[in-house]
Design a protein around this motif. Sequence first.
Motif, PDB file in Angstrom:
ATOM      1  N   ASP A   1      33.474  10.610  -8.457  1.00  0.00           N
ATOM      2  CA  ASP A   1      34.250   9.923  -9.354  1.00  0.00           C
ATOM      3  C   ASP A   1      34.851  11.370 -10.721  1.00  0.00           C
ATOM      4  OD1 ASP A   1      32.441  12.036 -10.665  1.00  0.00           O
ATOM      5  OD2 ASP A   1      30.897  10.285 -11.442  1.00  0.00           O
ATOM      6  N   GLY A   2      35.511  12.629  -9.409  1.00  0.00           N
ATOM      7  CA  GLY A   2      36.518  12.978  -9.949  1.00  0.00           C
ATOM      8  C   GLY A   2      35.652  14.923 -10.621  1.00  0.00           C
ATOM      9  N   ARG A   3      34.315  14.252 -10.876  1.00  0.00           N
ATOM     10  CA  ARG A   3      33.687  15.152 -11.293  1.00  0.00           C
ATOM     11  C   ARG A   3      33.626  16.384  -9.874  1.00  0.00           C
ATOM     12  NH1 ARG A   3      28.486  14.294 -12.443  1.00  0.00           N
ATOM     13  NH2 ARG A   3      28.267  12.778 -10.934  1.00  0.00           N
ATOM     14  N   LEU A   4      33.217  18.153 -11.133  1.00  0.00           N
ATOM     15  CA  LEU A   4      33.376  19.075 -10.135  1.00  0.00           C
ATOM     16  C   LEU A   4      32.540  19.694 -10.956  1.00  0.00           C
ATOM     17  CD1 LEU A   4      34.142  20.646  -7.956  1.00  0.00           C
ATOM     18  CD2 LEU A   4      35.578  21.821  -8.830  1.00  0.00           C
ATOM     19  N   THR A   5      30.918  19.978 -10.080  1.00  0.00           N
ATOM     20  CA  THR A   5      29.792  20.905 -10.546  1.00  0.00           C
ATOM     21  C   THR A   5      29.637  21.747 -10.264  1.00  0.00           C
ATOM     22  OG1 THR A   5      28.907  18.526 -10.779  1.00  0.00           O
ATOM     23  CG2 THR A   5      27.122  20.280 -10.857  1.00  0.00           C
ATOM     24  N   VAL A   6      29.370  22.955 -10.484  1.00  0.00           N
ATOM     25  CA  VAL A   6      29.186  24.426  -9.992  1.00  0.00           C
ATOM     26  C   VAL A   6      28.246  24.477 -10.308  1.00  0.00           C
ATOM     27  CG1 VAL A   6      29.914  26.736  -9.568  1.00  0.00           C
ATOM     28  CG2 VAL A   6      31.627  25.324  -9.754  1.00  0.00           C
ATOM     29  N   CYS A   7      27.299  25.185  -8.962  1.00  0.00           N
ATOM     30  CA  CYS A   7      25.683  25.601  -9.492  1.00  0.00           C
ATOM     31  C   CYS A   7      25.688  27.180  -9.215  1.00  0.00           C
ATOM     32  CB  CYS A   7      24.494  24.852  -8.353  1.00  0.00           C
ATOM     33  SG  CYS A   7      23.295  25.675  -8.140  1.00  0.00           S
ATOM     34  N   CYS A   8      25.575  28.072 -10.557  1.00  0.00           N
ATOM     35  CA  CYS A   8      25.956  28.789 -10.352  1.00  0.00           C
ATOM     36  C   CYS A   8      24.209  29.703 -10.403  1.00  0.00           C
ATOM     37  CB  CYS A   8      26.640  30.048 -11.547  1.00  0.00           C
ATOM     38  SG  CYS A   8      26.462  29.601 -13.165  1.00  0.00           S
ATOM     39  N   SER A   9      24.369  31.260  -9.855  1.00  0.00           N
ATOM     40  CA  SER A   9      23.344  32.731  -9.608  1.00  0.00           C
ATOM     41  C   SER A   9      23.541  33.169 -11.642  1.00  0.00           C
ATOM     42  CB  SER A   9      23.436  33.158  -8.492  1.00  0.00           C
ATOM     43  OG  SER A   9      22.780  32.813  -8.101  1.00  0.00           O
ATOM     44  N   THR A  10      22.495  33.730 -11.968  1.00  0.00           N
ATOM     45  CA  THR A  10      22.603  34.739 -12.824  1.00  0.00           C
ATOM     46  C   THR A  10      21.764  36.071 -13.060  1.00  0.00           C
ATOM     47  OG1 THR A  10      20.290  33.210 -13.901  1.00  0.00           O
ATOM     48  CG2 THR A  10      22.055  32.608 -15.137  1.00  0.00           C
ATOM     49  N   GLN A  11      21.427  35.983 -11.551  1.00  0.00           N
ATOM     50  CA  GLN A  11      20.939  37.126 -10.665  1.00  0.00           C
ATOM     51  C   GLN A  11      20.821  37.679  -9.235  1.00  0.00           C
ATOM     52  OE1 GLN A  11      16.332  36.557 -11.915  1.00  0.00           O
ATOM     53  NE2 GLN A  11      16.553  38.377 -13.416  1.00  0.00           N
ATOM     54  N   ALA A  12      20.522  38.528  -9.149  1.00  0.00           N
ATOM     55  CA  ALA A  12      21.130  39.008  -7.602  1.00  0.00           C
ATOM     56  C   ALA A  12      19.468  38.603  -6.417  1.00  0.00           C
ATOM     57  CB  ALA A  12      21.928  39.954  -6.741  1.00  0.00           C
ATOM     58  N   GLY A  13      19.509  37.889  -6.378  1.00  0.00           N
ATOM     59  CA  GLY A  13      17.939  37.686  -5.753  1.00  0.00           C
ATOM     60  C   GLY A  13      17.456  37.313  -6.980  1.00  0.00           C
ATOM     61  N   CYS A  14      16.310  37.359  -6.925  1.00  0.00           N
ATOM     62  CA  CYS A  14      14.507  36.744  -7.807  1.00  0.00           C
ATOM     63  C   CYS A  14      13.504  37.176  -7.461  1.00  0.00           C
ATOM     64  CB  CYS A  14      14.807  35.555  -7.525  1.00  0.00           C
ATOM     65  SG  CYS A  14      13.415  34.641  -9.190  1.00  0.00           S
ATOM     66  N   ALA A  15      13.113  37.654  -8.476  1.00  0.00           N
ATOM     67  CA  ALA A  15      11.639  38.250  -8.618  1.00  0.00           C
ATOM     68  C   ALA A  15      10.661  37.521  -9.163  1.00  0.00           C
ATOM     69  CB  ALA A  15      11.908  39.541  -9.719  1.00  0.00           C
ATOM     70  N   MET A  16      10.965  36.258  -9.003  1.00  0.00           N
ATOM     71  CA  MET A  16       9.519  34.511  -9.613  1.00  0.00           C
ATOM     72  C   MET A  16       8.631  34.607  -8.193  1.00  0.00           C
ATOM     73  SD  MET A  16      10.345  35.118 -12.403  1.00  0.00           S
ATOM     74  CE  MET A  16       9.054  34.162 -12.659  1.00  0.00           C
ATOM     75  N   GLY A  17       9.486  34.893  -6.932  1.00  0.00           N
ATOM     76  CA  GLY A  17       8.559  34.889  -5.706  1.00  0.00           C
ATOM     77  C   GLY A  17       7.974  33.588  -5.219  1.00  0.00           C
ATOM     78  N   CYS A  18       8.655  32.718  -5.683  1.00  0.00           N
ATOM     79  CA  CYS A  18       8.377  31.221  -5.059  1.00  0.00           C
ATOM     80  C   CYS A  18       8.103  30.813  -3.682  1.00  0.00           C
ATOM     81  CB  CYS A  18       9.188  30.395  -5.529  1.00  0.00           C
ATOM     82  SG  CYS A  18       9.426  29.849  -7.207  1.00  0.00           S
ATOM     83  N   THR A  19       7.300  30.399  -3.141  1.00  0.00           N
ATOM     84  CA  THR A  19       6.770  30.294  -2.071  1.00  0.00           C
ATOM     85  C   THR A  19       7.646  29.998  -0.593  1.00  0.00           C
ATOM     86  OG1 THR A  19       5.017  29.427  -2.429  1.00  0.00           O
ATOM     87  CG2 THR A  19       4.022  31.756  -2.034  1.00  0.00           C
ATOM     88  N   PHE A  20       8.512  28.617  -1.891  1.00  0.00           N
ATOM     89  CA  PHE A  20       8.420  27.760  -0.609  1.00  0.00           C
ATOM     90  C   PHE A  20      10.278  27.354  -1.100  1.00  0.00           C
ATOM     91  CE2 PHE A  20       7.915  26.268  -5.001  1.00  0.00           C
ATOM     92  CZ  PHE A  20       8.880  25.952  -5.500  1.00  0.00           C
ATOM     93  N   CYS A  21      10.663  29.158  -1.433  1.00  0.00           N
ATOM     94  CA  CYS A  21      12.271  29.235  -1.853  1.00  0.00           C
ATOM     95  C   CYS A  21      12.950  30.530  -1.113  1.00  0.00           C
ATOM     96  CB  CYS A  21      11.904  29.740  -3.656  1.00  0.00           C
ATOM     97  SG  CYS A  21      13.899  30.135  -3.507  1.00  0.00           S
ATOM     98  N   ALA A  22      13.567  30.022  -0.487  1.00  0.00           N
ATOM     99  CA  ALA A  22      14.430  31.041   0.143  1.00  0.00           C
ATOM    100  C   ALA A  22      14.575  32.545  -0.841  1.00  0.00           C
ATOM    101  CB  ALA A  22      15.687  30.961   1.356  1.00  0.00           C
ATOM    102  N   THR A  23      15.893  32.108  -1.858  1.00  0.00           N
ATOM    103  CA  THR A  23      16.159  33.123  -3.081  1.00  0.00           C
ATOM    104  C   THR A  23      14.281  34.312  -2.874  1.00  0.00           C
ATOM    105  OG1 THR A  23      17.784  31.590  -3.937  1.00  0.00           O
ATOM    106  CG2 THR A  23      17.336  33.846  -4.834  1.00  0.00           C
ATOM    107  N   GLY A  24      13.638  33.621  -3.088  1.00  0.00           N
ATOM    108  CA  GLY A  24      12.414  34.249  -3.464  1.00  0.00           C
ATOM    109  C   GLY A  24      11.077  35.673  -2.724  1.00  0.00           C
ATOM    110  N   LYS A  25      11.905  35.079  -1.047  1.00  0.00           N
ATOM    111  CA  LYS A  25      11.119  35.704   0.204  1.00  0.00           C
ATOM    112  C   LYS A  25      12.511  36.860  -0.050  1.00  0.00           C
ATOM    113  CE  LYS A  25       9.673  32.142   2.463  1.00  0.00           C
ATOM    114  NZ  LYS A  25       8.307  32.100   2.830  1.00  0.00           N
TER     115      LYS A  25
END
Length: 349
Positions: free
Chosen positions: A105-129
């Motif tokens: 429909d013409g929209r452009l959505t950007v998913c952005c990051s706020t940190q380099a890496g992540c400290a939350m450690g969610c076990t199912f998330c590649a960033t957390g690892k």
Amino acid sequence: MRYNAAMIKPIKTYSLNNLKQLMKDLGQPSFRAKQLYEWLYLHHVGSYDEMTNLPQTLRVQLSADYPLFTPAVIDSQTSQDGTAKYVISYHDGARVETVAIPSSDGRLTVCCSTQAGCAMGCTFCATGKEGFTRNLSAGEIVDQILIAQTRMGERVSNVVVMGQGEPFLNYEQTLNALHILNDEKLLNIGARHITLSTCGILSGIDRLGTEPEQFTLAVSLHAAIQRTRDKIMPGVANYGLGKLKTVLLKYIERTNRRATLEYAMMNRVNDNEEDLKALIEFCTGLLCHVNLIPLNEIEESEFSPSKAPTMNHWYLTLNRSGIETTIRHSRGSDIAGACGQLKNAVKHR
């Protein structure tokens, strides 16, 4: 030019009000701050030399004391569905991934990051690892949107702050970035078209409820049973679900805006009848929308997505219970650009 990392103050860490004070400190009129802001975020220049309406002496001084760093795209991939993923490297070597998602429909959505890496450690998330490197500045966050906009050749209409990192652990810089994105004289992205996602940092949710802009709040819930959530999201194990619901009720009452609850469904982990009953109970009394997300698989993970019949059963049951629910199929999974897959990987050439 070499900089002392402990001493430098990059120009893109400054809010507009901070820049006005800086101009005052440097003996410059306050309107120079607005000019500088426009060069950074409207024209997206890469050096002070391009800021032709600023005095030469000011440009020299800023260049020496307040460096303007330009991030580099060190890798990019395009999905079969048109989604593009960029690996962006900053001046100190810190990396993030940013995803641009075009719509029919013409929209452009950007998913952005706020940190380099992540400290939350969610076990199912590649960033957390991958672990945590550092917070991003407001300008570094905005740069991701500007890079995607330039690369995609069209205006960004929507932003989801759902990339790497926990935004509420970098609250000031994240909100400064959203103000730049929302500024009608800069990127002019409507507040309701900007979604801020959190694992459930209570103080951040409470604080967001006091902001005047109507940014959309999304909470990564992923389990409504405490023991399950503690296991898969250890970084928020000290934030009980009861307290989370209380702060969400306060947020909704204060803003009169609904919250989105993100629920990544994992086979035989958080998708049985007990989990469904708990989610219905958690949502009761909340003005909310539930996004059911089939887990995106990552390498060497013990988790797998819920089966299609289970997804459908949850979708139907939640809606029949009066809880507005959708199934969200992530884009860009074939290039590891979907939710939970971001880990700064550079493809083999």
